[in-house]
Write a protein that holds these residues in place. Structure first.
Motif, PDB file in Angstrom:
ATOM      1  N   GLY A 110      32.943  34.187  41.113  1.00 19.22           N
ATOM      2  CA  GLY A 110      32.187  33.711  39.953  1.00 19.22           C
ATOM      3  C   GLY A 110      32.910  32.583  39.256  1.00 19.22           C
ATOM      4  O   GLY A 110      34.020  32.201  39.638  1.00 19.22           O
ATOM      5  N   ASN A 111      32.258  32.070  38.227  1.00 17.76           N
ATOM      6  CA  ASN A 111      32.863  31.035  37.381  1.00 17.76           C
ATOM      7  C   ASN A 111      34.060  31.624  36.649  1.00 17.76           C
ATOM      8  O   ASN A 111      34.151  32.824  36.481  1.00 17.76           O
ATOM      9  N   PRO A 112      34.968  30.780  36.161  1.00 19.76           N
ATOM     10  CA  PRO A 112      35.961  31.268  35.213  1.00 19.76           C
ATOM     11  C   PRO A 112      35.272  31.750  33.935  1.00 19.76           C
ATOM     12  O   PRO A 112      34.135  31.369  33.653  1.00 19.76           O
ATOM     13  N   ASN A 113      35.949  32.586  33.167  1.00 16.45           N
ATOM     14  CA  ASN A 113      35.438  33.071  31.875  1.00 16.45           C
ATOM     15  C   ASN A 113      34.166  33.900  31.985  1.00 16.45           C
ATOM     16  O   ASN A 113      33.335  33.874  31.091  1.00 16.45           O
ATOM     17  N   THR A 114      33.991  34.602  33.104  1.00 17.99           N
ATOM     18  CA  THR A 114      32.810  35.450  33.201  1.00 17.99           C
ATOM     19  C   THR A 114      33.169  36.921  33.098  1.00 17.99           C
ATOM     20  O   THR A 114      32.316  37.769  33.256  1.00 17.99           O
ATOM     21  N   GLY A 115      34.443  37.236  32.888  1.00 15.16           N
ATOM     22  CA  GLY A 115      34.839  38.636  32.846  1.00 15.16           C
ATOM     23  C   GLY A 115      35.102  39.201  34.223  1.00 15.16           C
ATOM     24  O   GLY A 115      35.123  40.416  34.407  1.00 15.16           O
ATOM     25  N   LYS A 116      35.325  38.323  35.191  1.00 17.32           N
ATOM     26  CA  LYS A 116      35.571  38.789  36.554  1.00 17.32           C
ATOM     27  C   LYS A 116      36.861  39.605  36.644  1.00 17.32           C
ATOM     28  O   LYS A 116      36.904  40.638  37.303  1.00 17.32           O
ATOM     29  N   SER A 117      37.916  39.122  35.961  1.00 17.83           N
ATOM     30  CA  SER A 117      39.187  39.872  35.990  1.00 17.83           C
ATOM     31  C   SER A 117      39.041  41.221  35.325  1.00 17.83           C
ATOM     32  O   SER A 117      39.615  42.204  35.779  1.00 17.83           O
ATOM     33  N   THR A 118      38.306  41.247  34.230  1.00 19.32           N
ATOM     34  CA  THR A 118      38.080  42.516  33.544  1.00 19.32           C
ATOM     35  C   THR A 118      37.378  43.484  34.487  1.00 19.32           C
ATOM     36  O   THR A 118      37.729  44.667  34.561  1.00 19.32           O
ATOM     37  N   LEU A 119      36.393  42.971  35.215  1.00 20.05           N
ATOM     38  CA  LEU A 119      35.682  43.813  36.173  1.00 20.05           C
ATOM     39  C   LEU A 119      36.630  44.298  37.256  1.00 20.05           C
ATOM     40  O   LEU A 119      36.644  45.476  37.619  1.00 20.05           O
ATOM     41  N   PHE A 120      37.450  43.388  37.760  1.00 19.12           N
ATOM     42  CA  PHE A 120      38.399  43.759  38.809  1.00 19.12           C
ATOM     43  C   PHE A 120      39.324  44.874  38.328  1.00 19.12           C
ATOM     44  O   PHE A 120      39.549  45.860  39.031  1.00 19.12           O
ATOM     45  N   ASN A 121      39.854  44.706  37.119  1.00 20.74           N
ATOM     46  CA  ASN A 121      40.741  45.743  36.589  1.00 20.74           C
ATOM     47  C   ASN A 121      39.998  47.051  36.371  1.00 20.74           C
ATOM     48  O   ASN A 121      40.527  48.129  36.610  1.00 20.74           O
ATOM     49  N   ALA A 122      38.759  46.957  35.918  1.00 22.14           N
ATOM     50  CA  ALA A 122      37.978  48.178  35.684  1.00 22.14           C
ATOM     51  C   ALA A 122      37.717  48.911  36.994  1.00 22.14           C
ATOM     52  O   ALA A 122      37.711  50.138  37.048  1.00 22.14           O
ATOM     53  N   LEU A 123      37.493  48.164  38.061  1.00 25.06           N
ATOM     54  CA  LEU A 123      37.199  48.804  39.343  1.00 25.06           C
ATOM     55  C   LEU A 123      38.447  49.361  40.013  1.00 25.06           C
ATOM     56  O   LEU A 123      38.405  50.415  40.636  1.00 25.06           O
ATOM     57  N   THR A 124      39.551  48.631  39.913  1.00 27.76           N
ATOM     58  CA  THR A 124      40.722  49.029  40.697  1.00 27.76           C
ATOM     59  C   THR A 124      41.804  49.705  39.883  1.00 27.76           C
ATOM     60  O   THR A 124      42.696  50.316  40.457  1.00 27.76           O
ATOM     61  N   GLY A 125      41.762  49.609  38.579  1.00 33.25           N
ATOM     62  CA  GLY A 125      42.771  50.251  37.739  1.00 33.25           C
ATOM     63  C   GLY A 125      44.163  49.789  38.120  1.00 33.25           C
ATOM     64  O   GLY A 125      44.424  48.604  38.250  1.00 33.25           O
TER      65      GLY A 125
END
Lengths: 92, 635
Positions: free
Chosen positions: B30-45
């Motif tokens: 995705g684009n930067p600033n879309t919360g992709k990292s937050t999603l990644f952390n939420a999925l993988t802990g």
């Protein structure tokens, strides 16, 4: 207001609050990046503000905000339009 | 039913090999600033591993996620605005998507910024049909009165669209269910005629690129207009109101200075009690280990270096580094998560232009105040010559490890005016950053053009989860790596301070080193003991105070600095102390920063520049101060 509505002028010469439709995207160093971000002929852009020291500009288009240096904005020609009451741009 | 066969990518895993036991591979894009990292952390802990993409200095994060009895490997692709390979991030993403290594791609799309996000989505769909759209930031969209019709979007695109608010953990289960379904070919994915025929990223001419972008943006715009409704008033929102203040002509700079001052103040004063507690802990640990080893009849030649060298030495580093870095980076992450960081670059850019740099350079300097190692790595946000300039000047910014001793020595020599002296030293460091940038851009990097185009995302409320997620890499990882390098050197220092056995302090190896360095020191306006201490402090600048104690003959280990205050006051004039502080602030990066510079530049030549540039500037400043001191009668 910078010049008459409908005149072609560089994006850098718009004052904060003024908007225009892109006519030509010049050949600045960021051309590829600007195309990807949607700064294309026909795009409505608005200059939201200038940085406290005059450079760069905050430009709004397609619902988000971008900053652009004056020397880049000089290579982008726009056709000015009347400023609308509901301005284009991020979160507005 | 089913995915059109043979279109786009095949089922091979041309990219990374699938790890043992992973049932499916899912890529996040995705684009930067879309919360992709937050999603990644939420999925993988915590089950994630961060490294680099092969051959590139772009971060690669992978993790594992369990869903419905399946083990999913999640790969976080770098955020990008396009796939035309202008930047290493885009090259990596395009190659990966083309390779078919992912069984499904979750494209994270910002619901508040749909049109531009759809452009990248359309590009992705040209490479692979196995996409699930994670329509993120639905909470922010709701708050703004935006209603996005996910079903209509899904019908128009031919792929599943799942509304999400990743920061709140909303929609994650549905997203994974959809991803698994797409990966297994169970989702109804309609092949939208015409789109798959276009090839992406082989358009060579500027005209073709412009036409391609125009075509896709026309589609994106049409789609966005169909599925997004604005309900409610559209006056200036919080972002606009805050920006009027943060970027205002009169308030911008005072505000930024205040922010910096507040961050430093909280860091220094918040960290002190924790540092003291840690010092007590390490003292206790050293005592216990010494007693234990002695009781176990361990030989003295083992006990002393282990306890007085290693434990005390590493303890000295950690008890200073850990609390200051943790507090600083928590504050930094709060400011960053709220969205102020790009505004700082926006305000500062005009000042950086004359020295051949740009606004984002200041952000790397800000990081450097926490620690130079994440500072050097943060230069990845810059490109071209700007990135090298930021890497090579990063060490000129005093990290927390230096600021602590600088504050202590300023207070010792200048009392209550120590704060003014600190401001002066920081101003000096900013001046050397500008001077270094100017030198580099006019000599080694002459003629290379850079560009400054940066998105200004909306402000948002920082969340603890996102803030804490940054600490793992910036604080914990750095601490381990730096301690690993510092540890053997602390033992070496102990050795130098204690041999030959029974010698008077001036006759130990450390003492003789100090004496030998006197002439060099004199040239710079310092003395030999100061220079020797500066050498000792190379692995970890924090230990300068303890090193000064050793080289001034007051201690034989990095734990004791009793009597140093009086010794230094007797030995140096305030002006000499200032010269020492200036040289200490600038002279060389710490040893692990050398490693970081090498890793980021991939070049021994540039690493050498990264050492000689600060050293040269430090020597220039020392000589200038010596001359000025002589002229003014202060030396």
């Amino acid at each position: 207001m910078t010049g008459q509505v409908g005149s072609r002028t560089p994006l850098s010469s718009l004052s904060p609050g003024e908007a225009g439709n892109v006519v030509e995207v010049g050949a600045g160093p960021s051309l590829g990046r600007l195309l990807e971000l949607g700064l294309l002929p026909g795009t409505r852009v608005m200059v939201a503000r200038r940085a406290p020291l005059g450079d760069p500009l905050e430009v709004r288009l397609r619902g988000f905000a971008l900053c652009l240096r004056r020397n880049e904005a000089e290579t982008i020609l726009v056709e000015t339009v009347l400023v609308e009451t509901a301005p284009v741009g991020a979160g507005c | 039913m089913g995915i059109p066969a043979g279109q786009g990518s095949g089922c091979g895993h041309g990219g990374a090999a699938r790890p043992q036991g992973a049932d499916l591979t899912v890529a996040l894009f995705g684009n930067p600033n879309t919360g992709k990292s937050t999603l990644f952390n939420a999925l993988t802990g915590l089950r994630q591993h961060v490294g680099n993409w092969p051959g590139k200095t772009v971060e690669r994060a992978e993790g594992v996620c369990q869903h419905a009895g399946l083990r999913l490997e999640v790969v976080d692709l770098p955020g990008a605005y396009g796939l035309y390979a202008d930047t290493p991030e885009e090259q990596i993403a395009a190659e990966y998507l083309r390779s078919g290594a992912a069984d499904a791609v979750i494209q994270v799309v910002d619901a508040t910024n749909l049109e531009r996000n759809l452009y990248l989505l359309l590009l992705t769909l040209e490479l692979t049909p196995r996409v699930v759209v994670g329509l993120n930031m639905m909470d922010a969209a709701r708050a703004r009165g935006l209603r996005v019709d996910a079903d209509a979007l899904s019908r128009a695109l031919g792929v599943p669209v799942v509304p999400l608010a990743a920061a709140r953990g909303e929609g994650l289960e549905q997203l994974l269910t959809a991803a698994v379904a797409v990966a297994r070919g169970e989702a109804v994915v309609r092949s939208v005629a015409g789109w798959r025929d276009r090839r992406v990223a082989v358009a060579p001419t500027a005209e073709e690129r412009q036409e391609g972008a125009a075509r896709l943006y026309r589609r994106a715009q049409g789609l966005a207009r169909r599925v997004v409704r604005q309900e409610g008033p559209t006056g200036p929102d919080l972002t606009e109101r805050l920006d009027r203040v943060v970027t205002s002509r009169w308030l911008a700079f005072p505000l930024m200075m205040c922010l910096l001052g507040v961050v430093f103040w909280i860091t220094m004063f918040g960290a002190t009690p924790v540092s003291n507690a840690l010092t007590v802990f390490f003292d206790g640990l050293a005592r216990t280990v010494r007693q234990g080893l002695t009781a176990a009849s361990a030989p003295p030649w083992l006990v002393a270096p282990l306890v007085d060298g290693l434990i005390v030495g590493v303890g000295a580093v950690v008890s200073v580094m850990l609390p200051t870095m943790a507090i600083f980076f928590i504050l930094f992450a709060l400011v960053e998560d709220a969205g102020f960081i790009p505004r700082i670059a926006f305000n500062m850019d005009r000042l950086m232009q004359p020295v051949g740099s740009e606004g984002k350079h200041c952000l790397t300097c800000l990081m450097a105040y926490g620690c130079n190692i994440p500072g050097v790595m943060s230069a990845r946000i810059l490109s071209g010559p700007y990135r090298l300039i930021a890497i090579l000047t990063n060490a000129l910014n005093p990290c927390n490890g230096r600021l602590g001793p600088m504050l202590a020595l300023s207070a010792l020599f200048f009392g209550s005016r120590g704060a003014v002296v600190m401001v002066g030293l920081l101003t000096l460091s900013m001046g050397t950053v500008l001077a270094g940038s100017f030198l580099l851009s006019r000599t080694l990097l002459r003629g290379q053009r850079g560009a400054f185009v940066m998105e200004l995302p909306p402000y948002r409320r920082p969340t603890l989860v996102r803030v804490l997620a940054t600490l793992k890499d910036r604080v914990w990882g750095t601490l381990w790596r730096a301690s690993a390098v510092a540890a053997p050197v602390t033992v070496l220092i102990w050795f130098l301070a204690n041999f030959p056995r029974g010698a008077a302090p001036g006759d130990t190896l450390a003492g003789r080193l100090a004496a030998a360095l006197d002439p060099v020191g004199g040239f710079l306006g310092l003395d030999g003991s100061a220079l020797a201490a500066l050498l000792f402090a190379l692995p970890a600048k924090e230990i300068i105070i303890a090193s000064l104690a050793i080289t001034n003959g007051l201690g034989a280990s990095l734990g004791g600095a009793a009597g140093l205050d009086q010794a230094l006051l007797a030995r140096w004039t305030p002006f000499e102390a200032f010269s020492f502080l200036a040289f200490y602030m600038l002279y060389l990066p710490c040893t692990y920063t050398w490693v970081a510079i090498y890793k980021e530049t991939g070049s021994l030549r540039w690493t050498a520049v990264g050492l000689f540039l600060p050293l040269g500037l430090a020597v220039a400043v020392a000589l200038f101060l010596r001359g000025a001191g002589a002229a003014l009668g202060w030396a």
